[in-house]
Design an enzyme around this catalytic site. Sequence first.
Site, PDB file in Angstrom:
ATOM      1  N   HIS A 168       0.851  -1.211   0.000  1.00 43.94           N
ATOM      2  CA  HIS A 168       0.000   0.000   0.000  1.00 43.94           C
ATOM      3  C   HIS A 168       0.884   1.258   0.000  1.00 43.94           C
ATOM      4  O   HIS A 168       0.918   2.008   0.981  1.00 43.94           O
ATOM      5  CB  HIS A 168      -0.859  -0.068   1.271  1.00 43.94           C
ATOM      6  N   GLU A 271      -1.024   1.428  -5.470  1.00 42.44           N
ATOM      7  CA  GLU A 271      -0.715   0.217  -4.696  1.00 42.44           C
ATOM      8  C   GLU A 271      -0.643  -1.028  -5.579  1.00 42.44           C
ATOM      9  O   GLU A 271      -1.605  -1.291  -6.336  1.00 42.44           O
ATOM     10  CB  GLU A 271      -1.790   0.033  -3.627  1.00 42.44           C
TER      11      GLU A 271
HETATM   12  O1  TA6 Z   1      -6.164   1.565  -0.384  1.00 45.01           O
HETATM   13  C1  TA6 Z   1      -7.147   2.544  -0.188  1.00 45.01           C
HETATM   14  C2  TA6 Z   1      -7.856   2.271   1.138  1.00 45.01           C
HETATM   15  O2  TA6 Z   1      -8.493   1.005   1.113  1.00 45.01           O
HETATM   16  C3  TA6 Z   1      -8.853   3.406   1.397  1.00 45.01           C
HETATM   17  O3  TA6 Z   1     -10.183   2.954   1.305  1.00 45.01           O
HETATM   18  C4  TA6 Z   1      -8.473   3.882   2.804  1.00 45.01           C
HETATM   19  O4  TA6 Z   1      -9.184   3.150   3.777  1.00 45.01           O
HETATM   20  C5  TA6 Z   1      -6.970   3.562   2.810  1.00 45.01           C
HETATM   21  O5  TA6 Z   1      -6.905   2.268   2.213  1.00 45.01           O
HETATM   22  C6  TA6 Z   1      -6.265   3.689   4.145  1.00 45.01           C
HETATM   23  O6  TA6 Z   1      -6.694   2.711   5.016  1.00 45.01           O
HETATM   24  P1  TA6 Z   1      -6.133   2.758   6.544  1.00 45.01           P
HETATM   25  O7  TA6 Z   1      -6.774   1.589   7.197  1.00 45.01           O
HETATM   26  O8  TA6 Z   1      -4.639   2.637   6.461  1.00 45.01           O
HETATM   27  O9  TA6 Z   1      -6.542   4.111   7.078  1.00 45.01           O
END
Ligand code: TA6
Length: 299
Positions: A168, A271
Amino acid sequence: MCDPAKLNSKFSIPGQLDFAVGSHGAVVARVSNALATAEIAKQGAQLLTWAPKGQPAVVWLSQQALFKEGKSLRGGVPVCWPWFGPHPSDSALPGHGYARNREWRVKESGSEGDATRITLFFDPVEAAVPNAVDALLELTFTIGDRLRMALTSTNRGGEPLTISQALHTYFRVGDITDTRVEGLEGKRYLDKVADRVVARQEGDVAIDGEVDRIYIDCPGPVTIVDRRLQRRIRVASRNSRSCVVWNPWAEKGARLGDLGHDGYRRMLCVETANAWEDRVSIAPGASYTLAAEISVAPL
Ligand code: TA6
């Protein structure tokens, strides 16, 4: 929390790699070689920053990032595993799985030319994670003028293991309104902002509001074109057919509480994933590696 001195005695590389308690209070591996600098937190094997020599940081960490045991810092490269997003059937379980919130262990370190390699591993059964999948997770970083990450899951169980996962990655951009993403034209995506409607990408991805999309059938490289910092960041993935593009924009960014004042303007997540229709099934005894290689070139 593991003692940096013990890690240094086993895995440090003089002039390249050592272990310490970092500025955020997490035990980190600190890499500084002829090609780049980087920091990797032992919790979650979370790369926090990576900057090729002579470049502003490419991997972004929020200035408000606060280390707390059991919670990944805002930014860097959180490892989403063994599921991406909310748990498919139990909303009480942590979003993006548990690997990013747990202490990993160092397996090995070494040099590859002028680059530095370090491998960390996580065993959810040994870590007594409730209802843990019986799999071993390893993440190898190669830190040089390119950033290489290889996340390998080995199924130790007697049944096929189906997972979704992602590296991510939070990228540093000069200003999100002066940034485009190339390489996703014509690809289908699940739009999590527009009530999970499936749409098709027209042209480059421009960000002028909250964007939270899982693109599918996009094995090729994706490029972040940053006009403000005058650079192109290329993200090449392996064993991945899905790519997540996320920027929370102002209102959601403020709600997150750890993105910093208008931090959303200086970050963009692209990602490398196995998500949505791209979940993977690993046969008993088999391994699966999700990999990404990130490089930077002038615009
Ligand atoms: O990858 C995008 C995502 O799934 C968004 O929906 C947002 O939730 C982000 O990840 C960050 O997630 P986190 O749990 O690290 O705040």
